[in-house]
Design a protein around this motif. Structure first.
Motif, mmCIF file in Angstrom:
data_model
loop_
_atom_site.group_PDB
_atom_site.id
_atom_site.type_symbol
_atom_site.label_atom_id
_atom_site.label_comp_id
_atom_site.label_asym_id
_atom_site.label_seq_id
_atom_site.Cartn_x
_atom_site.Cartn_y
_atom_site.Cartn_z
ATOM 1 N N ARG A 112 0.872 -1.178 0.000
ATOM 2 C CA ARG A 112 0.000 0.000 0.000
ATOM 3 C C ARG A 112 0.907 1.225 0.000
ATOM 4 O O ARG A 112 1.865 1.309 0.787
ATOM 5 C CB ARG A 112 -0.936 0.033 1.200
ATOM 6 N N ILE A 113 0.622 2.177 -0.858
ATOM 7 C CA ILE A 113 1.442 3.378 -0.981
ATOM 8 C C ILE A 113 1.116 4.324 0.163
ATOM 9 O O ILE A 113 -0.057 4.676 0.382
ATOM 10 C CB ILE A 113 1.218 4.054 -2.342
ATOM 11 N N ARG A 114 2.128 4.736 0.913
ATOM 12 C CA ARG A 114 1.947 5.722 1.986
ATOM 13 C C ARG A 114 2.017 7.128 1.409
ATOM 14 O O ARG A 114 2.949 7.450 0.665
ATOM 15 C CB ARG A 114 3.021 5.569 3.053
ATOM 16 N N ILE A 115 1.057 7.958 1.737
ATOM 17 C CA ILE A 115 1.021 9.347 1.269
ATOM 18 C C ILE A 115 1.856 10.178 2.242
ATOM 19 O O ILE A 115 1.426 10.474 3.358
ATOM 20 C CB ILE A 115 -0.420 9.862 1.179
ATOM 21 N N VAL A 116 3.047 10.564 1.809
ATOM 22 C CA VAL A 116 3.998 11.279 2.662
ATOM 23 C C VAL A 116 3.933 12.771 2.341
ATOM 24 O O VAL A 116 3.893 13.174 1.171
ATOM 25 C CB VAL A 116 5.428 10.737 2.465
ATOM 26 N N ASP A 117 3.911 13.583 3.383
ATOM 27 C CA ASP A 117 3.870 15.040 3.242
ATOM 28 C C ASP A 117 5.303 15.558 3.109
ATOM 29 O O ASP A 117 6.059 15.576 4.088
ATOM 30 C CB ASP A 117 3.178 15.660 4.453
ATOM 31 N N PHE A 118 5.677 15.950 1.891
ATOM 32 C CA PHE A 118 7.010 16.518 1.651
ATOM 33 C C PHE A 118 6.999 18.047 1.665
ATOM 34 O O PHE A 118 8.050 18.658 1.548
ATOM 35 C CB PHE A 118 7.552 16.038 0.309
ATOM 36 N N VAL A 119 5.825 18.667 1.787
ATOM 37 C CA VAL A 119 5.729 20.132 1.750
ATOM 38 C C VAL A 119 5.767 20.706 3.165
ATOM 39 O O VAL A 119 6.496 21.668 3.433
ATOM 40 C CB VAL A 119 4.456 20.569 1.006
ATOM 41 N N ARG A 120 4.956 20.147 4.059
ATOM 42 C CA ARG A 120 4.917 20.539 5.466
ATOM 43 C C ARG A 120 4.641 22.028 5.637
ATOM 44 O O ARG A 120 5.431 22.775 6.228
ATOM 45 C CB ARG A 120 6.206 20.128 6.180
ATOM 46 N N ASN A 121 3.504 22.463 5.104
ATOM 47 C CA ASN A 121 3.121 23.867 5.206
ATOM 48 C C ASN A 121 2.356 24.179 6.485
ATOM 49 O O ASN A 121 2.249 25.347 6.862
ATOM 50 C CB ASN A 121 2.258 24.276 4.003
ATOM 51 N N ARG A 122 1.791 23.181 7.143
ATOM 52 C CA ARG A 122 0.947 23.440 8.305
ATOM 53 C C ARG A 122 1.823 23.740 9.520
ATOM 54 O O ARG A 122 2.655 22.927 9.923
ATOM 55 C CB ARG A 122 0.042 22.245 8.582
ATOM 56 N N PRO A 123 1.645 24.929 10.132
ATOM 57 C CA PRO A 123 2.478 25.317 11.279
ATOM 58 C C PRO A 123 1.972 24.675 12.570
ATOM 59 O O PRO A 123 0.968 23.952 12.595
ATOM 60 C CB PRO A 123 2.335 26.836 11.306
ATOM 61 N N GLY A 124 2.671 24.972 13.647
ATOM 62 C CA GLY A 124 2.262 24.498 14.961
ATOM 63 C C GLY A 124 2.943 23.204 15.344
ATOM 64 O O GLY A 124 3.561 22.523 14.523
ATOM 65 N N PRO A 125 2.795 22.820 16.608
ATOM 66 C CA PRO A 125 3.435 21.582 17.083
ATOM 67 C C PRO A 125 2.714 20.341 16.556
ATOM 68 O O PRO A 125 1.484 20.297 16.462
ATOM 69 C CB PRO A 125 3.333 21.696 18.607
ATOM 70 N N HIS A 126 3.499 19.337 16.216
ATOM 71 C CA HIS A 126 2.992 18.051 15.758
ATOM 72 C C HIS A 126 3.601 16.963 16.634
ATOM 73 O O HIS A 126 4.821 16.897 16.791
ATOM 74 C CB HIS A 126 3.343 17.797 14.292
ATOM 75 N N LEU A 127 2.751 16.121 17.192
ATOM 76 C CA LEU A 127 3.197 15.040 18.071
ATOM 77 C C LEU A 127 3.485 13.789 17.246
ATOM 78 O O LEU A 127 2.663 13.373 16.430
ATOM 79 C CB LEU A 127 2.131 14.736 19.123
ATOM 80 N N VAL A 128 4.648 13.198 17.467
ATOM 81 C CA VAL A 128 5.023 11.969 16.767
ATOM 82 C C VAL A 128 4.325 10.804 17.455
ATOM 83 O O VAL A 128 4.606 10.489 18.611
ATOM 84 C CB VAL A 128 6.550 11.785 16.766
ATOM 85 N N GLU A 129 3.397 10.161 16.741
ATOM 86 C CA GLU A 129 2.677 9.022 17.305
ATOM 87 C C GLU A 129 3.542 7.764 17.285
ATOM 88 O O GLU A 129 3.590 7.025 18.264
ATOM 89 C CB GLU A 129 1.385 8.783 16.518
ATOM 90 N N ARG A 130 4.197 7.485 16.155
ATOM 91 C CA ARG A 130 4.990 6.266 16.022
ATOM 92 C C ARG A 130 5.895 6.387 14.807
ATOM 93 O O ARG A 130 5.670 7.239 13.932
ATOM 94 C CB ARG A 130 4.091 5.040 15.888
ATOM 95 N N ASP A 159 16.766 10.683 11.836
ATOM 96 C CA ASP A 159 17.482 9.695 12.630
ATOM 97 C C ASP A 159 17.439 10.102 14.104
ATOM 98 O O ASP A 159 17.820 11.216 14.467
ATOM 99 C CB ASP A 159 18.937 9.595 12.151
ATOM 100 N N GLY A 160 16.960 9.211 14.949
ATOM 101 C CA GLY A 160 16.835 9.501 16.371
ATOM 102 C C GLY A 160 15.466 9.969 16.786
ATOM 103 O O GLY A 160 15.207 10.112 17.990
ATOM 104 N N LEU A 161 14.554 10.216 15.841
ATOM 105 C CA LEU A 161 13.198 10.647 16.180
ATOM 106 C C LEU A 161 12.421 9.454 16.729
ATOM 107 O O LEU A 161 12.462 8.357 16.162
ATOM 108 C CB LEU A 161 12.509 11.218 14.944
ATOM 109 N N ARG A 162 11.713 9.654 17.833
ATOM 110 C CA ARG A 162 10.979 8.583 18.490
ATOM 111 C C ARG A 162 9.553 9.037 18.819
ATOM 112 O O ARG A 162 9.230 10.234 18.766
ATOM 113 C CB ARG A 162 11.684 8.145 19.776
ATOM 114 N N ALA A 163 8.727 8.061 19.150
ATOM 115 C CA ALA A 163 7.352 8.358 19.533
ATOM 116 C C ALA A 163 7.326 9.219 20.793
ATOM 117 O O ALA A 163 8.075 8.978 21.747
ATOM 118 C CB ALA A 163 6.589 7.050 19.767
#
Length: 370
Positions: A112-130, A159-163
């Motif tokens: 299944r193709i994952r839709i990856v956001d390469f633009v990242r225009n949305r500001p604000g904090p984003h929590l890494v779920e996994r 590299d080094g990013l974690r949930a």
């Protein structure tokens, strides 16, 4: 084969000695022509001992299997709303007419193709779920949730990013609260200390010189195009800055120079995006598949040497024994593959140029006297 036995005193010492089990067993390295060549390669290989997992050779398929240790990856399925099925999307290397345009592709596991956001225009904090494995790329991806709207998206993980980590995007501008914390004016030093963290997406003019970045864009409104595979990064080398009277440096040029790992220096727009850090799965290059079937799972079909084919199938084929008839290496279609042969259309200097021959073929004839 029987193992040599220890003396009685040594066996007694071993019996009552405390046992210390290491958390990760080292790799058994054997001296080969590649490792004996240089001491630096041996030292680099030894540094990977704690990051590559080996297996006991219970079957021939796992005897040479080497895998990077990625125990932090998500064990479940992907986030289905951000995926689309990969069915009929060129898995066999064929074009719209059904003709094979890319060889050695076909089969493979269902994806299944994952839709990856390469633009990242949305500001604000984003929590890494996994952190997840993506079958469509060598780097890992991170599922992030926007805290303001609970909107989920996939990004290429650093590299080094974690949930549990929090990442930001500053492509749409500097937030007002961050500007107020600097006293209402932009101080490049304080701005970099508050924004240049691993996983954050920044415009190029906000990144300090000498910083390692990945997922680098080339145009202001374009997504990332450089350094997107596992373990890749670029280094910011020049920003065309000028120092004002108050000592603050400002970017005056339109472009920022970045050095890729190949040594090439590219000019990208100062409004283009880049993510701080190095792309994840840095030990991807040290993996060994271990068997041919694992390569088939990855949609890779076998590659047959032209020398092993018949003459009708390849210019190197045929003949009695191993012989390509003293011919220079060519492709199955007869195009030379070595000796500096140019294949790019813009710089193809190997085209035949027809030169008109002189009428007398260069022979000077004497005129008859009288």
């Amino acid at each position: 084969m029987l193992q040599p036995r220890l003396p009685v005193v040594a066996r007694a010492l071993v019996r009552f000695a405390p046992i210390h089990l290491p958390t990760q067993l080292p790799i058994r390295r054997f001296a080969t022509a590649a490792t004996v060549g240089s001491a630096s390669s041996i030292a680099k290989a030894e540094s990977q001992n704690s990051t590559i997992r080996t297996y006991k050779p219970r079957t021939p398929g796992v005897r040479h299997l080497r895998r990077p240790i990625n125990d932090h990856l998500w064990k479940g399925r992907a986030h289905l709303p951000l995926t689309i099925p990969k069915k009929g999307h060129g898995k066999g290397g064929r074009n719209v007419y059904g003709r094979i345009t890319v060889r050695h592709r076909g089969g493979g596991h269902k994806r299944r193709i994952r839709i990856v956001d390469f633009v990242r225009n949305r500001p604000g904090p984003h929590l890494v779920e996994r952190i997840e494995y993506d079958p469509g790329r060598s780097a890992h991806i991170a599922l992030v949730t926007e805290k303001a709207t609970a909107r989920k998206s996939y990004i290429v993980a650093a590299d080094g990013l974690r949930a549990g980590d929090v990442v930001h995007s500053y492509r749409s501008g500097i937030p007002q609260d961050l500007l107020n914390s600097m006293g209402g004016t932009v101080d490049p030093g304080i701005l970099a200390a508050k924004t240049a963290f691993r996983g954050n997406c920044l415009p190029m003019h906000m990144i300090p010189v000498g910083t390692q970045v990945f997922c680098v864009g080339s145009a202001p409104k374009r997504g990332a195009v450089f350094c997107r595979s596992a373990g890749t990064y670029a280094t910011v080398v020049n920003k065309d800055e000028e120092t004002r009277a108050d000592g603050v440096k400002i970017v005056t040029g339109k472009y920022v120079e970045v050095r890729l790992q190949s040594g090439e220096v590219r000019k990208v727009s100062k409004q283009a995006c880049a993510t701080i850090g190095v792309a994840s799965n840095v030990h991807h290059q040290y993996r060994q598949l271990g068997k041919a079937g694992r390569s088939r799972w990855l949609n890779i079909r076998p590659t047959v040497r032209g020398l092993a084919m018949n003459k009708v199938d390849h210019p190197h084929g045929g003949g009695r024994g191993k012989s390509k008839s003293n011919r220079h290496p060519v492709t199955p279609w007869g195009r030379p593959t070595k000796s500096g042969y140019k294949t790019r259309r813009k710089s193809n200097v190997n085209k035949w140029v027809t030169v008109p021959r002189p009428r007398n073929h260069g022979v000077q004839r004497k005129k008859k006297s009288g």
